[in-house]
Design an enzyme around this catalytic site. Structure first.
Site: not given
Length: 288
Positions: A9, A135
């Site tokens: 990401k 995350d």
């Protein structure tokens, strides 16, 4: 044997609002997945052991590994007697601000849900992921999202405008704890998160480029001046906009022209060994 992709990401925005009573920071981040991924293979075993095998010697093979923690959490939560051999083929650089470990954990959760026929929903898997790391919930969903709280509250967003992403990681590792520890929330110049969301929703590439922002740059740049230099070089070689991802040290540049991608990529190869030219994935994962 079951195979699952674990994509990296990037943060299009990363804002820190305040330090919470639990010592975590209250964050507001817009994140999206890119087409750079580890490959996770899972094989059930009858002895109950969780085994981690990795192509990278720097990846821990014990309880420090997020994929190990994901398997342990599933086993303990649902009383699974079987063990699993987890092979991690690394493509995402380690300690890079790209959520490689978190994505490996998310892929492990999704893979074991299928391998052990648990029938958990993607929301239930994301809830489990939040117990492993900030995350992991986002990585379970993938795609593009606004993450709040300590990063575990996820609101889905549409895919950003199509573009190339050039990623470059200098030969250093950055401690996320050290960066957050050095952050002074008072006086920060906060990114405009709502403007970024508007840019994504309206597919406005120029507005997206002008809305990038990461408050952690203020700390990492002081600790590692080479990250500043890398960002400047990326801009000089022709990236439309540049930003550090997460706590760093990876810097990414957005490029909307295929002709310019190779110029940025080749220019950076002179400064940096780990350079990647990838596309934004943008769309949310499913359990299928």
């Amino acid at each position: 044997m079951l195979y699952v992709k674990a994509p990296a990401k990037i943060n299009l925005t990363l804002d820190v609002l305040y330090k919470r009573p639990d010592n975590f920071h209250e964050v507001e981040m817009v994140m999206t997945t890119v087409d750079l991924a580890d490959r996770i293979s899972l094989e059930s075993r009858e002895d109950g052991v969780i085994q981690i095998i990795s192509t990278d010697n720097f990846v821990p093979n014990d309880h420090r590994n997020f994929a190990y923690q994901a398997a342990r959490l599933i086993k303990d939560t649902y009383g699974i007697r079987q063990g699993v051999s987890i092979t991690i083929e690394k493509e995402i650089p380690i300690a890079a601000g790209l959520a490689g470990g978190s994505s490996d954990a998310a892929a492990t959760l999704k893979g074991l849900n299928e391998l052990w026929d648990l029938g958990l929903s993607i929301d239930e898997l994301a809830e489990l992921g939040a117990k492993i790391g900030s995350d992991v919930s986002f990585c379970v969903y993938g795609g593009t999202a606004l993450a709040t709280g300590r990063g575990e509250k996820i609101k889905e967003l549409p895919a950003p405008p199509n573009c190339w992403v050039v990623l470059a990681k200098p030969k250093i590792g950055v401690s996320t704890a050290e960066v957050y520890g050095g952050l002074k929330v008072e006086g920060l110049q906060h990114p405009n998160t709502q403007q970024m969301i508007q840019a994504i929703e309206t597919k406005d590439y120029e507005l997206l480029c002008s809305s990038l922002g990461n408050v952690l740059e203020t700390v990492t740049f002081k600790l590692h001046p080479e990250v500043v230099m890398l960002k400047e070089q990326m801009k000089r070689f022709g990236a439309d906009a540049t930003l550090m991802s997460g706590s760093g040290p990876t810097v990414f540049g957005l490029v909307d022209s295929e002709a310019r991608v190779s110029r940025v990529y080749n220019g950076l190869r002179g400064f940096c060994e780990e350079v990647y030219a990838v596309r934004i994935l943008g769309e949310r994962n499913t359990l299928a």
